[in-house]
Design an enzyme around this catalytic site. Structure first.
Site, PDB file in Angstrom:
ATOM      1  CG  ASN A  44      -5.389  10.974  -5.992  1.00 33.22           C
ATOM      2  OD1 ASN A  44      -4.768  10.962  -7.051  1.00 33.22           O
ATOM      3  ND2 ASN A  44      -5.897   9.881  -5.449  1.00 33.22           N
ATOM      4  CD  GLU A  71      -4.598   4.080  -1.511  1.00 32.87           C
ATOM      5  OE1 GLU A  71      -4.736   4.555  -0.379  1.00 32.87           O
ATOM      6  OE2 GLU A  71      -5.494   4.130  -2.387  1.00 32.87           O
ATOM      7  CG  ASP A  99      -1.889   1.144   1.235  1.00 35.78           C
ATOM      8  OD1 ASP A  99      -2.986   0.954   0.689  1.00 35.78           O
ATOM      9  OD2 ASP A  99      -1.560   2.227   1.767  1.00 35.78           O
ATOM     10  CG  ASP A 148      -5.122   8.034 -12.700  1.00 34.17           C
ATOM     11  OD1 ASP A 148      -5.473   7.544 -11.604  1.00 34.17           O
ATOM     12  OD2 ASP A 148      -5.925   8.543 -13.513  1.00 34.17           O
TER      13      ASP A 148
END
Length: 351
Positions: A241, A276, A233, A250
């Site tokens: 973001n 993620e 993770d 992305d």
């Protein structure tokens, strides 16, 4: 019973690409056995055409032999060749015996469609050209012995042009059909690939990972061999973001996918578990080997310069398969290890 016979003891299913060919080969050979046998008795008993009756008997015997051989071997290519050769040979033979009756030419039109369907476009075209060439030689050879009124130049020209048109139409149909089949096969492969991959990273998606994990558990139980899983993770991914936008996020996910693939072995399976989070399935790997792989990935991420210029880290949890595990239990241990890595400051590997 007919279904059992026509599919060679159910060796071929409707989903098999050769199914229709097998169906037609069995149908044509069985049909020839029945038709040749019927005309054998008719020509022998009612018309006293002994030479034609002999040809009928020979055709029935050959068709029965080839049918039995195909039922035993299930060799589709060989069966198709035998069927086309038998039909072509006897069509020419009947033309020779039935002359000067004009109706004998009508039967010749069944050869091109059958040849193209059973042999394919290229081999069917060769077989049809050979058949028409032999037909031309036969007509030229026997025409002098037939009554003048049997086949006029006009009738022969019409038959020749009609045969040529039939061959061209069947050839065009086969070309079009092959193009459609290729397009459908390409679309099927694309849809199949899309159904098992994550569109952003190109890795396997969660559905495919579930299938592979179940298969690996079954294999490990059967062969008593180890395997491990790694849950990864990205740390503080939400801030990417929030600060740089979702396109930057992305790009980070794609870059991380590339790092994983770079460090995984060929037999390892990497996929996107969700958001993620990523999962790596490591066959034939104990927990110490999986931890080494996780450490290499962690170090590579820490050193990698992502597109937005911000340094990122990753936390990883490792678990190895133990007896009586199922997918939920092994993933639960890996998830617990991942949360321990998060709780201990992130950018670390826990088991």
């Amino acid at each position: 019973m007919l279904k059992h016979f026509i599919t060679n003891n159910r060796q071929f299913k409707p989903t098999d690409p050769e199914y229709r060919q097998v169906y037609l080969i069995n149908g044509m050979l069985l049909g020839m056995v029945v038709i040749f046998t019927f005309f054998f008795f008719i020509n022998l008993a009612f018309f006293e055409l002994y030479s034609v009756a002999l040809l009928d008997f020979l055709g029935a015997a050959l068709a029965a032999t080839l049918l039995r051989r195909f039922q035993l071997s299930s060799d589709v290519r060989q069966g198709a060749n035998h069927t086309v050769m038998l039909l072509g040979g006897f069509l020419l033979g009947y033309l020779c015996f039935a002359a000067p009756n004009f109706y004998s030419l009508y039967w010749l039109c069944i050869f091109p469609p059958l040849a193209f369907f059973l042999l394919g476009r290229q081999r069917g075209l060769v077989a049809t050209a050979l058949f028409l060439g032999l037909l031309t030689l036969l007509l030229a050879w026997r025409s002098s012995t037939w009554p003048a009124a049997s086949f006029t130049v006009e009738s022969l020209l019409n038959v020749s042009l009609a045969s040529l048109c039939l061959v061209l139409l069947v050839h065009y149909y086969e070309v079009s059909r092959n193009e459609v089949l290729r397009a459908l096969a390409t679309q099927h492969r694309q849809l199949q690939r899309l159904s098992i991959t994550d569109t952003l990273t190109g890795l396997y998606n969660r559905s495919k990972l579930d299938d592979i994990l179940s298969q690996e558990i079954a294999r490990s139980i059967r062969h008593q061999s180890p395997f491990s899983v790694i849950l990864a993770d990205l740390d503080f991914f939400k801030s990417i973001n929030d600060n740089f936008g979702h396109m930057a996020g992305d790009q980070v996910l794609m870059s991380f996918a590339g790092i994983m693939l770079q460090h995984c072995r060929e037999l390892d399976v990497a996929g996107r578990w969700g958001g993620e989070e990523f999962l790596i399935i490591c066959p034939h790997t104990d927990i110490s080997g999986a931890k080494l792989l996780a450490e290499r990935i962690r170090a590579a991420v820490a050193e990698f310069e992502f597109a937005h210029g911000k340094q990122l880290t990753v936390s990883l949890g490792v678990a190895s398969f133990i007896r009586d595990d199922d997918a939920n239990t092994i993933l639960k241990r890996a998830d617990d290890a991942l949360y321990r890595a998060k709780g201990k400051g992130r950018n670390r590997v826990e088991m």
